[in-house]
Structure formats: C-alpha cells, structure tokens
Motif scaffolding. Structure first.
Motif, mmCIF file in Angstrom:
data_model
loop_
_atom_site.group_PDB
_atom_site.id
_atom_site.type_symbol
_atom_site.label_atom_id
_atom_site.label_comp_id
_atom_site.label_asym_id
_atom_site.label_seq_id
_atom_site.Cartn_x
_atom_site.Cartn_y
_atom_site.Cartn_z
ATOM 1 N N TRP A 136 0.841 -1.203 0.000
ATOM 2 C CA TRP A 136 0.000 0.000 0.000
ATOM 3 C C TRP A 136 0.873 1.249 0.000
ATOM 4 O O TRP A 136 0.565 2.227 -0.695
ATOM 5 N N VAL A 137 1.956 1.227 0.762
ATOM 6 C CA VAL A 137 2.873 2.380 0.777
ATOM 7 C C VAL A 137 3.551 2.526 -0.578
ATOM 8 O O VAL A 137 3.753 3.649 -1.066
ATOM 9 N N LEU A 138 3.900 1.395 -1.216
ATOM 10 C CA LEU A 138 4.499 1.443 -2.550
ATOM 11 C C LEU A 138 3.573 2.148 -3.532
ATOM 12 O O LEU A 138 4.012 3.028 -4.303
ATOM 13 N N GLY A 139 2.297 1.788 -3.522
ATOM 14 C CA GLY A 139 1.340 2.444 -4.412
ATOM 15 C C GLY A 139 1.175 3.909 -4.083
ATOM 16 O O GLY A 139 1.134 4.765 -4.987
ATOM 17 N N ALA A 140 1.100 4.226 -2.775
ATOM 18 C CA ALA A 140 0.912 5.615 -2.375
ATOM 19 C C ALA A 140 2.115 6.473 -2.750
ATOM 20 O O ALA A 140 1.959 7.605 -3.238
ATOM 21 N N VAL A 141 3.318 5.943 -2.551
ATOM 22 C CA VAL A 141 4.529 6.693 -2.906
ATOM 23 C C VAL A 141 4.589 6.943 -4.406
ATOM 24 O O VAL A 141 4.951 8.046 -4.859
ATOM 25 N N THR A 142 4.224 5.936 -5.190
ATOM 26 C CA THR A 142 4.234 6.102 -6.642
ATOM 27 C C THR A 142 3.256 7.191 -7.078
ATOM 28 O O THR A 142 3.569 8.023 -7.950
ATOM 29 N N VAL A 143 2.085 7.212 -6.469
ATOM 30 C CA VAL A 143 1.094 8.251 -6.780
ATOM 31 C C VAL A 143 1.621 9.627 -6.367
ATOM 32 O O VAL A 143 1.480 10.613 -7.099
ATOM 33 N N LEU A 144 2.241 9.704 -5.193
ATOM 34 C CA LEU A 144 2.761 10.987 -4.728
ATOM 35 C C LEU A 144 3.887 11.504 -5.621
ATOM 36 O O LEU A 144 4.018 12.716 -5.837
ATOM 37 N N ILE A 145 4.709 10.594 -6.127
ATOM 38 C CA ILE A 145 5.757 11.031 -7.059
ATOM 39 C C ILE A 145 5.111 11.602 -8.317
ATOM 40 O O ILE A 145 5.591 12.613 -8.878
ATOM 41 N N SER A 146 4.033 10.989 -8.769
ATOM 42 C CA SER A 146 3.312 11.533 -9.928
ATOM 43 C C SER A 146 2.739 12.901 -9.609
ATOM 44 O O SER A 146 2.785 13.828 -10.435
ATOM 45 N N LEU A 147 2.176 13.062 -8.424
ATOM 46 C CA LEU A 147 1.627 14.352 -8.019
ATOM 47 C C LEU A 147 2.718 15.384 -7.789
ATOM 48 O O LEU A 147 2.454 16.585 -7.820
ATOM 49 N N GLY A 148 3.945 14.927 -7.547
ATOM 50 C CA GLY A 148 5.033 15.848 -7.285
ATOM 51 C C GLY A 148 5.306 16.795 -8.430
ATOM 52 O O GLY A 148 5.871 17.870 -8.232
ATOM 53 N N ARG A 149 4.889 16.411 -9.633
ATOM 54 C CA ARG A 149 5.078 17.316 -10.770
ATOM 55 C C ARG A 149 4.281 18.602 -10.601
ATOM 56 O O ARG A 149 4.626 19.633 -11.151
ATOM 57 N N LEU A 150 3.180 18.529 -9.818
ATOM 58 C CA LEU A 150 2.398 19.735 -9.568
ATOM 59 C C LEU A 150 3.218 20.772 -8.813
ATOM 60 O O LEU A 150 3.194 21.964 -9.136
ATOM 61 N N GLY A 151 3.998 20.307 -7.802
ATOM 62 C CA GLY A 151 4.831 21.240 -7.060
ATOM 63 C C GLY A 151 5.894 21.880 -7.946
ATOM 64 O O GLY A 151 6.148 23.082 -7.853
#
Length: 638
Positions: free
Chosen positions: A264-279
C-alpha cells in the motif's frame, strides 16, 4: 540586481553540493540495502527451499489461469537462485537498480529529486524481510520476486507512454486494461499514474489540463477488474480478481494486515511522485510573474527550488531506513532455526550441536533437531540437558500459529524412522504451500528408505530441473534410521502430529530390541517426567547396554525417581557419589529459595545458572511439550 556572472558561479557551487549530497545519499542507501540483505541470507535460502517451481506446462498453466500469473511464474523461477543466497540477492539488487533508473526516466525526475525513487525500493526491500514465520506457510507463488518484476514492468510501460504524444494516451489506457491479466494491480497503478501525469504538466510552459482522456482513464480504473472477471475469470471469486497480485496473507485461521503495508505504501509513494510534478509546476510558474525584472523572479524561483530539493536525498534515505527497520522481522532464534534445519537436511549433525551449544533459549524445533543430532553423534543421555531442553516461545508479532509441524516435522519424523508419517506430512504441507525443494527432497529420502527406487527417480527428476540441484541424489539411509524403522509398526494414525505426539509415541518403545530405540524410549520417558515409563525403559536399556557406563542424565533421573517417586519394581544401580551429592545440594538450594512470595518461574530462573544443566532442573522448572503435565512423576502430579 544580481550580476549574471556571480549568479552563475553560485549556481555551479550549489550544483556541486547537491551532487555530493545526492551521490552520498545513494551510497548510504545502497550500503544499507546490502547490509539488510546480508543478514537475511538464511531467510532467502529458506524462501527458495519452501517455494514451488515445477518445470513443465502444468505448473505454468496453473499460474496462467489466474491474473498476475505470469509475474508469479517469473518470480518463482527467479526465486530458485536464492539456493545460492549471494546470487539471488545480486539478481534482486539488479532489478531494484533498474527500478531506480527506469523510474527516474518515467517520472522525469531531475537532480536531487531522483532520490524519490529510493522510496519504492525501500518498500520492496521491506516486503522481503518482514514475513517472519509466514515463509513456511505462505501460498503465494513467486512472492519474493514477482512484485519487483511487476513494478519494473509498470515503470517501463509508463516510460514508454510518456515518450509518445498525449493524444495517444487512449491507446496506453487500453493497453493497461489488456495487460491486467499479466500485471494485475500494477496495470491499475500504471493507468492512475498516467492520468495524473497527463493532468499535471511536466513543462513549465504548459497549463493544467483535464479532459475526457482523464475521465476515460478513471473509468478504466474502476471497471477493468469487473470486465476481466466477466470475460475470463468467472470461475474465480471477484475478490481474487480485484487488485490481482496484491499479496494477501490469509489462512483459514490467521490473517496479517501488517504484511500488506509495504505494498500500500508502494502504491501511495508512486502516486505521490506523480503528483510531485504539480509542485514543480507551481514553483516554475514563479518565474513568469508580471514583474519589470523577470530575471530576478526566475533566479528567486530557481534558488527556492534548489533550497528545497537539496534536502530530498537525505530525507528519502532516512525515511526508507526507518520504514524498513520498523517492519523488518528480527529474531535470532528465527535465523538459527533456519540454519539448523539446513544443517539437518545435509546430515551435518556436528554443526547442529555446535549451534545448540551457542543458543541458550532454543525453540521446540531446535530442541528436537539437537536431540536427533546427539542420537546420531552420540551422547544423548550425557549431553542433552546440558545443552537445554527447556524450549522458548517463538517470537511472532502476528496471530499466526506456527509449530514444529510447519517448520521441520517431515525431517524429524524421517530421522526417527517414521516414514509413513513423514510422507503424509510432506504431502499435506506440499498441497498447501507447494512441492518445493524441501518437500521433494524429503519425499525422495523417504522413498529411498522404503526401497521404492521408482519414486526416488520421480522426485529427483523434478529436482534436476532446478538450476542448483541438477546432480542431487538422496543421502544413503543410516543404520540408526533402519533400526528405528524396524523397531515398531509404522502406521498412519491420522492424529495431530504435535511435539507431544512424538514424545508420547517414542517413549513407548521400551520393549524394542534395538539399542538406539531403547535409548530414545528412556530419554523421552524422562522428557515426559513419567516415572512408570522410565522404569520400564531403564530396565530394557540396561539389558541392551550391559557393558556401557551409566549415562549422566539417566543417573540423575534414576536418583530423582528413586527418591521422590518409588515404584514396586525398582532397580538397584550404582551411582557416582559426586552426582548424588549435587542432587542433595539441588534440594537444599530449592528449599532455601522456595519462599511464599516467590513463584515457580522466579525460583527456576535463580537456579538456572547453577543447576540448569541437570535433569532435576528440567523436571521441576522446564517447559514440557504440549499436553504433557507433571513434575517429578505422575505420582506427585496430584
């Protein structure tokens, strides 16, 4: 206004510092991963020893009949390389290195932000070192590599998708749907990342966008599993198709939610890295503020970005280390137990005894293996209680109930000559967990002991397809095992095969004509603290060992039972004066410490250092096998 030349020099200096921080962090993380894998070498050997990979189409078709089956097949094949743990860990680290580099490309991470890909690697590392005793009963085929291979395949797809125009994303969404039977939950993760990366721009000149492509991608996320369940997997439960491939640790009696946390953390981290482009996009927009001095704004924006990103590598390393250490299963008995089982499989009894001497609080499995080693090497009735028969509970943070039955029961039954029971247990465990090398080797050894050469060839033929068992043959049956085979009728009882079943059964061999069986009967009557069986076993033992010395622990038991649990048909045997004097000292010490405010356990701990190597201490304070009660003898149990 900052001079361009001065600003350029500062940027070069900051770039060098950032590079040093990044590469230093990467090196620290690599050393940490290497250390964790090194201390778990025995776990990885056991993983391949209990993992099934059968060469041929039936095994392949069985896995391919379920979603994520191809990844499990590849994972099961790679797990074989853990037979040489150094080779297996090198393969695993190579896959994780590819995950890091492909992830950097797929998410277009620059500079220090590339350290974010250490977090998925930390999740995958945690997933292979947190299983604990689930390694013995897990039914997930190819678990040890399938998740890493599946995640790598997902990143390769994402990288390829991002190298194509956005207008072709619909094709990638459809491909993700089509690949669900192969990639399982990683196909859904791929589509989710693609939706997010499409919505959040990767270049500072682009704008936020969200159109019908994104809506279609989200629709695919929700309905992909249902579509495939209807088209191809209607014979499976819907719960087994949804998020296919996401490991679930469940048995009819036990379940562990903790072990799914890394995924679950692996999936969440992957999603957050994708969202990191927003920053990145937000900070890059600072350089486009409508100011008279836009270059100053750009410099300020770049400086702010540099200040923030230079802390990313060390933070990622610390987060990864803390996460892994907080979930990793750590217990020395767990490792020692695995090593002793491996030595016992190879009939390396001297190493088993050496390890027993180094371990002060062994588990039940370790106690049984130690006593088998002493049976083979000699000195069972002289050394066993010195090395300890007071077994400790296994450390297990889950509710999982693991016993000798799951860890080494076929091996123990084989060495006691109980071939039919060993074969039955081999099949019962293998049907659940798979016909792994451990069970195939034990089946081959049992078949050899029963004289069935055709069965030996059948099992060894399967093993010979293994990369490291191409020339494996079962070891010759020892004379002791042959004698134990002949001393009783090897019938399948169908009862629960716990440690108490072994102790109770072997203690009834007191009428055997074989020396090794008489020794075992005497020893296990002592383990049972059963004076009636002790006297019967002792009489038979003395008759078969007339010209031998009276063993120390048998002498200790003889003194105790003569003193505290007399029988009508006793034997009068000479004992050493020093042993008898120590026996009296034992009771003096016990009477002095047995006070109203002292529990039995506390008294036992205080007396362990001085008398823990004696049978007397075990009889009164030692933990007895399950369903065996009493101390000093059944006469005093009441």
């Amino acid at each position: 206004m900052i001079e361009p030349a001065l600003y350029s020099k500062k940027m070069i200096k900051k770039s060098k510092v950032s590079s040093v921080v990044l590469y230093g962090s990467l090196l620290a993380f690599i050393l940490f991963v290497a250390y964790i894998l090194r201390i778990n070498q025995e776990v990885f050997f056991t993983a391949q020893d209990r993992s099934e990979f059968i060469y041929g189409t039936p095994f392949f078709h069985t896995l391919m009949s379920k979603p994520f089956g191809l990844m499990q097949y590849v994972g099961a094949w790679l797990t074989q390389y853990f037979c040489k743990p150094a080779i297996g860990t090198c393969v695993m680290m190579a896959i994780w290195a590819l995950i890091f580099f492909v992830g950097v490309k797929a998410f277009r991470l620059r500079g220090s932000s590339s350290a974010l890909m250490l977090l998925p690697v930390a999740c995958l590392l945690t997933s292979v070192v947190d299983l604990g005793y689930w390694v013995y009963i897990s039914t997930i085929r190819g678990y040890w590599f399938s998740q890493s291979v599946g995640y790598l395949a997902m990143l390769l797809l994402l990288w390829a998708a991002r190298c194509t125009p956005r207008k072709l994303h619909l094709v990638w969404y459809l491909l993700g749907v089509c690949l669900y039977p192969v990639l399982g939950w990683f196909a859904l993760l791929f589509m989710l990342c693609l939706v997010l990366l499409f919505f959040f721009p990767s270049e500072k000149g682009e704008k936020l966008r969200f159109g019908w492509y994104g809506l279609l991608g989200i629709a695919f996320l929700f309905f992909t599993a249902a579509i495939w369940h209807k088209l191809l997997y209607s014979n499976l439960r819907f719960d087994d198709v949804v998020l296919a491939g996401l490991p679930r640790f469940e048995t009819p009696m036990d379940a562990s939610e903790r072990l799914t946390t890394p995924f679950w953390v692996l999936g969440a981290v992957t999603v957050l890295i994708s969202l990191g482009r927003l920053g990145y996009w937000v900070f890059s927009r600072l350089g486009k503020s409508p100011s008279k001095d836009s270059s100053l704004n750009a410099q300020t924006s770049n400086s702010l970005n540099d200040q923030m990103t230079k802390f990313v590598p060390p933070l990622c390393v610390v987060a990864g280390i803390v996460f892994t250490l907080s979930l990793m299963f750590r217990d020395q008995n767990y490792i020692d137990e695995m090593r002793m089982v491996r030595y016992a499989q190879d009939d390396n009894w001297q190493e088993v005894i050496r390890m027993a001497g180094e371990n002060k609080r062994p588990t039940t499995t370790m106690v049984f293996l130690k006593n088998i080693a002493l049976m083979n090497e000699g000195g069972l009735l002289d050394r066993s209680f010195k090395l300890g028969n007071d077994d400790a509970d296994i450390y297990n943070p889950d509710s999982l109930h693991v016993t000798l039955l799951d860890i080494a029961s076929p091996l123990v039954y084989y060495n006691y000559g109980m071939m039919n029971e060993a074969i039955r247990l081999d099949f019962e465990n293998a049907i659940q967990a798979g016909f792994s090398p451990f069970y195939l080797k034990m089946l081959a050894r049992c078949a050899l002991a029963k004289g069935d050469q055709k069965l030996v060839e059948r099992y060894t033929t399967i093993l010979h397809h293994h990369p490291f068992y191409a020339d494996w043959q079962p070891a010759p049956v020892t004379e002791k095992i042959k004698e134990l085979q002949n001393c009783f009728s090897d019938e399948i009882t169908g009862v629960e095969n716990s440690e108490s079943y072994l102790v109770n059964g072997i203690s009834l061999w007191y009428e055997s004509e074989y020396k090794v069986a008489s020794e075992q009967a005497l020893f296990y009557s002592m383990i049972r603290c059963d004076s009636r069986r002790f006297w019967a076993s002792l009489r038979n033992y003395v008759q078969l060992h007339l010209d031998e010395e009276f063993p120390l622990h048998a002498m200790e038991a003889y003194i105790l039972f003569m003193d505290k649990a007399p029988e009508e048909k006793r034997m009068m045997l000479p004992v050493e004066q020093s042993v008898y004097e120590r026996y009296k000292q034992f009771w003096v010490a016990l009477e002095s410490k047995a006070k109203p405010n002292m529990t039995l356990d506390k008294v036992g701990e205080e007396m362990r250092e001085e008398f823990g190597d004696t049978y007397w201490w075990y009889n009164i304070f030692g933990r007895k096998p399950f369903n065996i009660r009493g101390a000093i003898g059944h006469e005093l149990a009441s």
